[in-house]
Each structure stands twice: as C-alpha cells, then as structure tokens.
Enzyme design. Structure first.
Site, mmCIF file in Angstrom:
data_model
loop_
_atom_site.group_PDB
_atom_site.id
_atom_site.type_symbol
_atom_site.label_atom_id
_atom_site.label_comp_id
_atom_site.label_asym_id
_atom_site.label_seq_id
_atom_site.Cartn_x
_atom_site.Cartn_y
_atom_site.Cartn_z
ATOM 1 N N GLN B 121 -2.198 8.155 -16.047
ATOM 2 C CA GLN B 121 -1.258 7.931 -14.942
ATOM 3 C C GLN B 121 -1.094 6.438 -14.678
ATOM 4 O OE1 GLN B 121 -2.785 8.897 -11.049
ATOM 5 N NE2 GLN B 121 -0.777 9.526 -10.294
ATOM 6 N N GLY B 122 0.075 5.903 -14.961
ATOM 7 C CA GLY B 122 0.338 4.481 -14.721
ATOM 8 C C GLY B 122 1.196 4.295 -13.483
ATOM 9 N N SER B 124 -0.403 2.834 -10.148
ATOM 10 C CA SER B 124 -0.878 1.667 -9.396
ATOM 11 C C SER B 124 -0.717 0.360 -10.172
ATOM 12 C CB SER B 124 -2.367 1.845 -9.060
ATOM 13 O OG SER B 124 -2.566 3.046 -8.376
ATOM 14 N N SER B 156 -6.942 5.617 -15.174
ATOM 15 C CA SER B 156 -8.055 6.416 -15.691
ATOM 16 C C SER B 156 -7.739 6.918 -17.098
ATOM 17 C CB SER B 156 -8.331 7.609 -14.778
ATOM 18 O OG SER B 156 -8.558 7.163 -13.468
ATOM 19 N N GLU B 239 -1.165 16.410 -7.480
ATOM 20 C CA GLU B 239 -2.430 15.688 -7.579
ATOM 21 C C GLU B 239 -3.315 15.986 -6.370
ATOM 22 O OE1 GLU B 239 -2.022 11.458 -8.005
ATOM 23 O OE2 GLU B 239 -4.159 11.171 -8.384
HETATM 24 C C1 LIG Z 1 -11.739 5.992 -9.623
HETATM 25 C C2 LIG Z 1 -10.307 5.632 -9.463
HETATM 26 C C3 LIG Z 1 -9.382 6.118 -10.369
HETATM 27 C C4 LIG Z 1 -8.041 5.774 -10.245
HETATM 28 N N1 LIG Z 1 -7.174 6.239 -11.203
HETATM 29 C C5 LIG Z 1 -5.879 5.860 -11.138
HETATM 30 C C6 LIG Z 1 -4.976 6.258 -12.173
HETATM 31 O O1 LIG Z 1 -5.340 6.938 -13.112
HETATM 32 N N2 LIG Z 1 -3.698 5.854 -12.104
HETATM 33 C C7 LIG Z 1 -3.244 5.113 -11.057
HETATM 34 O O2 LIG Z 1 -2.073 4.804 -11.030
HETATM 35 N N3 LIG Z 1 -4.081 4.698 -10.059
HETATM 36 C C8 LIG Z 1 -5.389 5.049 -10.088
HETATM 37 N N4 LIG Z 1 -6.257 4.633 -9.093
HETATM 38 C C9 LIG Z 1 -5.766 3.728 -8.060
HETATM 39 C C10 LIG Z 1 -5.686 4.318 -6.671
HETATM 40 O O3 LIG Z 1 -4.595 5.191 -6.574
HETATM 41 C C11 LIG Z 1 -5.600 3.154 -5.693
HETATM 42 O O4 LIG Z 1 -6.813 2.447 -5.764
HETATM 43 C C12 LIG Z 1 -5.369 3.597 -4.274
HETATM 44 O O5 LIG Z 1 -4.086 4.163 -4.126
HETATM 45 C C13 LIG Z 1 -5.556 2.453 -3.264
HETATM 46 O O6 LIG Z 1 -4.839 1.332 -3.585
HETATM 47 P P1 LIG Z 1 -5.533 -0.109 -3.674
HETATM 48 O O7 LIG Z 1 -6.721 0.055 -4.538
HETATM 49 O O8 LIG Z 1 -4.491 -1.078 -4.068
HETATM 50 O O9 LIG Z 1 -6.055 -0.421 -2.239
HETATM 51 P P2 LIG Z 1 -5.235 -1.142 -1.079
HETATM 52 O O10 LIG Z 1 -3.916 -0.481 -0.944
HETATM 53 O O11 LIG Z 1 -5.241 -2.608 -1.280
HETATM 54 O O12 LIG Z 1 -6.122 -0.774 0.182
HETATM 55 C C14 LIG Z 1 -7.273 -1.533 0.583
HETATM 56 C C15 LIG Z 1 -7.714 -1.015 1.939
HETATM 57 O O13 LIG Z 1 -6.660 -1.157 2.882
HETATM 58 C C16 LIG Z 1 -6.308 0.069 3.448
HETATM 59 N N5 LIG Z 1 -4.864 0.143 3.626
HETATM 60 C C17 LIG Z 1 -3.878 -0.232 2.781
HETATM 61 N N6 LIG Z 1 -2.677 0.038 3.270
HETATM 62 C C18 LIG Z 1 -2.872 0.605 4.477
HETATM 63 C C19 LIG Z 1 -2.027 1.144 5.493
HETATM 64 N N7 LIG Z 1 -0.697 1.170 5.372
HETATM 65 N N8 LIG Z 1 -2.609 1.638 6.602
HETATM 66 C C20 LIG Z 1 -3.954 1.633 6.756
HETATM 67 N N9 LIG Z 1 -4.805 1.173 5.832
HETATM 68 C C21 LIG Z 1 -4.264 0.662 4.705
HETATM 69 C C22 LIG Z 1 -6.768 1.121 2.452
HETATM 70 O O14 LIG Z 1 -7.015 2.362 3.074
HETATM 71 C C23 LIG Z 1 -8.024 0.490 1.913
HETATM 72 O O15 LIG Z 1 -9.092 0.771 2.786
HETATM 73 C C24 LIG Z 1 -7.606 4.956 -9.190
HETATM 74 C C25 LIG Z 1 -8.549 4.488 -8.263
HETATM 75 C C26 LIG Z 1 -9.872 4.812 -8.386
HETATM 76 C C27 LIG Z 1 -10.840 4.274 -7.389
#
Ligand SMILES: Cc1cc2nc3c(=O)[nH]c(=O)nc-3n(C[C@H](O)[C@H](O)[C@H](O)COP(=O)(O)OP(=O)(O)OC[C@H]3O[C@@H](n4cnc5c(N)ncnc54)[C@H](O)[C@@H]3O)c2cc1C
Lengths: 301, 377
Positions: B121-122, B124, B156, B239
């Site tokens: 899944q691409g 993020s 992932s 999902e």
């Molecule tokens: C193990 C793992 C597997 C993953 N696999 C995939 C994958 O296969 N494909 C893929 O595309 N992505 C994948 N992801 C990515 C995942 O979807 C993102 O990490 C997630 O959506 C959060 O985005 P971020 O990491 O940019 O955090 P951020 O968006 O930067 O958030 C950081 C903090 O700020 C808070 N925050 C951000 N915006 C808000 C808001 N509007 N209101 C309140 N709080 C907020 C969040 O809750 C968090 O606590 C994976 C992540 C993990 C950990």
C-alpha cells in the site's frame, strides 16, 4: 449468527421508549427531583408503577400461562436499557425478579425491594415486600435525589441466580444511561458556542465525546451478548464495561457541559448519581474482575 | 439477537475444523521474522493451500458470518496469519473487486486468491500521513502511461511486493481531495527504489519507496482520473472494517496463556495483577462481541459505527495486554530479552494506535461522522 435486534425487539424498544417518554418525561423527572429540593424523601409513584405493571414491565419473562408476556432475557435487557435511559426511579429490578413469586409484583400492585451486596437497600420505606434481611436498616441522606437509601449491616444471602440477573439488568440500565449521556454531551457540544464556534469543533471536546460513544458501543455488545449466553463471565464483563460506560460517560458529559453541568438545574448530575447507586449493587468491580480472572484459567486449560 | 450458528454455518465450521486438523500438522516450519523471501513464500503457500481447498475467497465472500467463523477457527487452530497477503486480500483486492473494470478484476484478483502475487500500500508520504490528502507524489500523463515521481514511506512489505496500490496527484491545481488518482503500480518497473526502514522492533517490516519517472500504464488506473479520493475511502473502509477481526481471537489466546503462566510463576497470587487480567478478559470478550455485532449489522446493509470504534478500543487493549504480559513474565529481565517472542509482540503492539489511521484521527472520525459534531480544529 444474527447478532442484531429482530423486528420484534426493535418494536419492543420503540414501544417502551414511547411509553416512558409519555409517562416519565423530563417534566416528571424534574418534578420527582422536587422532593429533594423541599428536603423530603421522594415518594414512589404508585400509579406509574401500576402502569408499568400493566404494560408488562415486571411480568415480561413470566410464561403466558402464568399471566406473563413470555419473553426472554434479551427483551428484558432492552426494556431495562430504556429504563436506564429515562432514569426511571424505583426498585425495578427487584420487583421484576419477584414477579411470579411475590403476589402482586407482576402486575405492579406490590413494590418489592431487595437487600443486596452494597450494604444499602434502595426504596425500603416505599416497598411492600423486602427480599433479604433489612432488620436494623438506618436511613441515609441519599446522594441520588431519586433513590432513597438505607444502610444495612446484615450479610447478603441472595440466591446466585438472582445475583447474576440483578447484575445483568443493572448493566442494561447502565447502558441506557450511558447512551443517553452520550447524546446529551453531543447535543450540547453541537450547540454551545465559545470563541465564536460550537465547542464541538474543538478536538479536545470531540475526543471526550467520541470516548463516551466508544465505551457505549463496547458495553452494548457485551451486555446484549451476556443476555443471550447468560454465562457468568459474560455477565461480569457486561457489568464491568457498562458500569464504566455509565459512570465515566456521565462524568465526561458533565465536563462537556462546563459550569452548566455543575448546576442542579441540569440533568447531568442525576445520571451520574444514579450510575453510582447502581455501580455498588452486587457484582461489584472487584467481584467481576475475579470472576473473569478465574474464567481465564478455566478456559485456557 | 442470536449468537449461535445457523445449520449452514455449523456445517462450514465443522468442515473447516476437520480440514485444519488434517492440514496444519504437515505445514512447513515458519521462516524467521527477518527472512523476507522465506516469509513471502510461506504466506503465499498458505494462501495457495486455502485456495486449493476452496477457502481462497473467504475474505471476499458474500456472507460475513462465514468469514468470522473462518477467522475464529483458523486462529484458534493456530493456522498461519495472512501476513504478506494482508493488502492484497484485505483491501487492495476488495477495492479492485468493487471499483475495477472486468479486465482489471480478471488480471489482478485470481493471482491474489491463488497465492501468486503480493500487494503493498503506497498511500503515506513523509509529509502526508494523517493528512493523506496532502500527498505530493506526481503523475503526469504521457501517451498511454502515467509518469510518476515522488516518494512513499512506511510501505509495509514493499520489499517483497509485486504490486502497489498507489495514490498519486494527477491535478496539482485542483482542490486537494479532487486531484488524486488510484493506480496499481508493478513493483518491478524501472525507476522504483525500495529502501527498507528498520522498525523499533528491529525488523524491516516496512520501507521507503522512491519513484523516479516510473511509467505506469493508464490501463492500471482504478476509477476515474482525479477520482482517487473516493476510491481511497473504499480501500480504507475495508482496511479498518475487517483487518483486525482474527487478531482479537489471537489476543484472547495470548491472555489465556498469560493467566496460566502467572499461575505457574506465582504472580497469580497478586490480586492487583490477577484482576488486571480479569479486566482484560472483559475487554477482549466485548471486542469479539462488538465484531460479531458489526458484522451482523453490515450483513443487513447498514454500515454500523463499526471500524473506527472497534479500532480505537482494540489498539489500546492490545497494548494493555502486552503491558500486562511484561508484568507477568518480566522477572529476571525477561521483559527486556528480545529473544522472548512476546517482547517483539509488545514492541509491535505500539504500532496499532498509529497504523491505519491514528487514534486521534479515529476519535475525530467518530466525533464528526457518528456524533455529528462540527468539523474539528
Ligand atoms: C507499522 C506501520 C505500518 C504502516 N504501513 C503502511 C503502509 O503499508 N502503507 C501506507 O501507506 N502507510 C503505512 N503506514 C503509515 C500510517 O498510515 C501513518 O503512520 C499514519 O497514518 C500516521 O501518519 P504519520 O505517521 O505521518 O503521523 P502524523 O500524521 O505526523 O501524526 C503525528 C501525531 O500527530 C497526531 N495528529 C496528526 N494530525 C492530527 C489531527 N488532525 N488531529 C489530531 N491529532 C493529529 C497523530 O495522531 C499523531 O499522534 C504504516 C505505519 C505503521 C506504524
């Protein structure tokens, strides 16, 4: 597996909700609170009690041959959920459980209360019959203006089935209260404005409200399942989660209401106080957790 | 309200149980967590075995109750997890099935079901996680292909994937949600660089994916150009709605094992710890019932408050489970010993409140879409 309400169950729920809205709406609720304002102990509304009786509230699970409605525990749970939603006062569960055993209980002619595990009895003076030993009971000034309480010292000798059913139906009442405070919190968050916008637009408030809803939904699944399985561990889980949903939900709802929530005029404190009263009925947190711990060992073996 | 199996469900359960009893003992040993080619082969092999026995399509089946039984029974019997097939089986596949053309379905679905192709899944990007609509990976049209440049992160299983469900920006001038397109990108196309990222658990569970002028045929677009946000919502509902069902059963098993271990090592005599396990029992029982409730409601065509409510509570409960495990098993440094398998589980449980939408985002979704509160700030 069809773990959802049947058409009949939905109709029952709607029917009870409408009945209670007509017979015990907000005005009646506030009128009942009036006794406390006048420094008196609230009276049990006998007419309402008989109306509940003729609507089948107490005889719900009695077989039709015995003049009952012939429904099961899932239906009883739905009905008690509505009672919890409406904050209906009175020893509802004790009377319901006495139907068929204590003359007049099924029809709502006799008010039955029970001595239970929390060291208190609800509605002792209003009751025509008491299950358990209430000798030497001393009245206390009840925190819940709608539930008069007596303190008792006698050890509990409730029969096991009664304790389980009391716990399950208590969980159902708690669920109804939790669902109601969730609505009240959301309603207030949508309409009350600060800083030029509804407070529900602030995430801190949104997340409080969402937390209330999540606890309601988890408790609902547990309570309904326990009504179907009547498994003691399921009942313990239902009770734990429903107590939590009601007590924490009411507290968070109060927070969402701000200063308004701390006033006597607002209903929020009534929900919280009743949730507290119910939370100390038999099947307390500690007991439930122990039952569930023991179940873990039994199942994992 | 009925929690018992219908005759057909009971028949399915019995048949599956019998089959699992026969097939599981002869399964090859699980590869080590770091052996990605080995894990891919193992996971695909298990899917193939399921397919050959007629269970390949169970996740997509018309009857969600049957799927629940499948997840319950396979987990109880200790069958392999979907693993590398997660994206293909649980959300890319269902998205193609719902939104793809007949040609696309014929091309992509059978290999997923037969255990031949792995998807990733691409979505993020480094600057677009929670704020997914901020994604910047560009795709410009050149004849019969999109030319894609940008980067994805936390992808992932990217290392072993054949296909990627990829979100790209096709119209930079449109409002954020309007200029996005959903593409199926072959992972062996020139211009793709996969750089494994080490997770806090020490594994290479996910990766960064760099895209430099990668050509993706226009025929690989699912849905219309610039209509990718709508398709994405379909993907996300799969999902969140379905992905964790089997894991609740797994958590219940772990909790039972934990109780036995506590009795073994004397920790059971500590009433505080014992009751904590009791409370977790309530939690996982209720989560299982909530799943059954959601599934029953969905089969009526009514989408329940389901996915987000469930995910919020489950991700938290899973973390609490492993915190309790550390209490039960942690004496003598075991809680810090990476050779203990449950220590890795404890570490990976930390991702559950982040992946597939953080708990904060789920709270906002519940507040706005279920409770009808105004859009948040
Ligand atoms: C193990 C793992 C597997 C993953 N696999 C995939 C994958 O296969 N494909 C893929 O595309 N992505 C994948 N992801 C990515 C995942 O979807 C993102 O990490 C997630 O959506 C959060 O985005 P971020 O990491 O940019 O955090 P951020 O968006 O930067 O958030 C950081 C903090 O700020 C808070 N925050 C951000 N915006 C808000 C808001 N509007 N209101 C309140 N709080 C907020 C969040 O809750 C968090 O606590 C994976 C992540 C993990 C950990």
């Amino acid at each position: 597996m069809r773990f959802q309400l049947t058409e009949d169950q939905r109709a029952l729920r709607t029917g009870v909700r409408e009945l209670l809205a007509a017979r015990f709406g907000r005005e009646r609720l506030r009128a009942a609170v009036g006794a406390d304002e006048a420094g008196e102990v609230p009276e049990l509304d006998r007419r309402l009690w008989r109306e509940l009786g003729s609507a089948g509230f107490f005889s719900l699970r009695l077989p039709e041959t015995a003049g009952g409605v012939g429904l099961g525990l899932p239906e009883a749970v739905l009905v008690f959920e509505e009672a919890g939603r409406a904050l209906l006062p009175g020893p509802l569960i004790a009377t319901h459980l006495a139907a068929g055993e204590v003359p007049g209980a099924a029809e709502g002619g006799t008010v039955v209360t029970a001595v239970d595990g929390g060291g208190v009895v609800e509605w002792l003076e209003a009751a025509d019959a008491v299950r358990g030993d209430a000798a030497g009971a001393v009245p206390i000034r009840s925190a819940d203006p709608l539930t008069p309480l007596h303190r008792v010292t006698a050890p509990v000798s409730g029969d096991r089935t009664d304790v389980l059913l009391t716990s399950l139906l208590t969980a159902a009442e708690q669920l109804g209260t939790a669902a109601r405070v969730c609505e009240l919190a959301a309603q207030h968050a949508r309409t009350r404005e600060q800083f030029g916008r509804p407070i529900g637009a602030f995430q801190a408030v949104q997340h409080l409200c969402a937390g209330i809803l999540v606890r309601v939904e988890v408790a609902r699944a547990a309570v309904y399942a326990a009504a179907v399985t009547v498994d003691p561990a399921d009942i313990a889980a239902a009770r734990l989660l429903a107590d939590e949903a009601a007590v924490r939900g009411a507290r968070d709802c109060l927070q969402v209401h701000g200063g308004m929530g701390f006033t006597w005029e607002s209903d929020v404190h009534l929900y919280l106080k009743r949730a507290w009263v119910r939370a100390r009925r038999p099947g307390s947190v500690t007991e439930c957790e122990e039952v569930l711990a023991a179940a873990l060992l039994a199942e994992a073996r | 309200m009925d929690l018992s199996d219908t005759p057909q469900e009971a028949e399915f359960r019995a048949r599956l149980r019998e089959w699992l009893g026969k097939v599981l003992p002869s399964l090859p040993a699980k590869p080590s967590p770091d052996d990605w080619p080995g894990r891919r082969a193992y996971d695909l092999g298990w899917q193939r075995t399921l397919y050959d026995a007629g269970y390949g399509e169970v996740h997509w089946g018309a009857d969600p109750a049957v799927r629940m039984i499948f997840l319950e029974e396979t987990e109880k019997a200790g069958a392999p997890y979907v693993g590398a097939n997660f994206v293909g089986l649980l959300h890319a596949g269902p998205t193609v099935a719902a939104e793809g053309t007949e040609e696309q379905k014929a091309r992509w679905l059978p290999p997923v079901l037969r255990g031949e192709e792995v998807w990733c899944q691409g979505f993020s990007e480094p600057d677009a996680g929670s704020d997914l609509a901020a994604l910047r990976t560009r795709a410009r049209r050149d004849g019969d292909a999109y030319v894609v440049s940008g980067s994805k992160i936390w992808t992932s299983h990217a290392e072993v994937a054949d296909w990627c469900e990829l979100l790209v920006r096709t119209d930079p001038d449109a409002p954020r949600h309007r200029g996005i397109t959903w593409l199926a990108m072959p992972m062996d196309a020139p211009g793709i660089t996969v750089r494994p990222l080490r997770t806090l658990a020490g594994s290479n569970e996910f990766a960064e994916v760099f895209l430099d002028e990668v050509r993706v045929p226009v025929a690989n677009r699912v849905g219309e150009e610039n209509d990718g946000w709508r398709v994405t919502m379909v993907t996300l509902s799969f999902e969140r709605g379905t992905a964790f069902v089997g894991e609740v059963v797994a958590c219940r098993r772990v909790l039972g094992e934990l109780a036995l271990a506590a009795r073994e090592n004397g920790r059971w005599d500590d009433p505080v710890l014992r009751r904590r396990l009791g409370r977790l029992n309530a939690e996982f029982r209720a989560l299982w019932r909530l799943t059954q409730w959601n599934v029953s409601e969905a089969s009526e065509g009514v989408p329940g408050v389901g996915g987000s409510v469930f995910k919020l509570r489950y991700s938290h409960a899973r973390q609490e489970l492993y915190e309790a495990a550390a209490e039960v098993l942690g004496d003598g440094g075991a809680a810090l010993d990476l050779e203990q398998p449950w220590v890795l589980d404890r570490l990976s449980s930390l991702s559950y409140t982040i992946a597939a939408g953080t708990s904060q985002i789920q709270h906002s979704i519940v507040a706005e879409r279920v409770l009808g509160l105004p859009k948040g700030r």
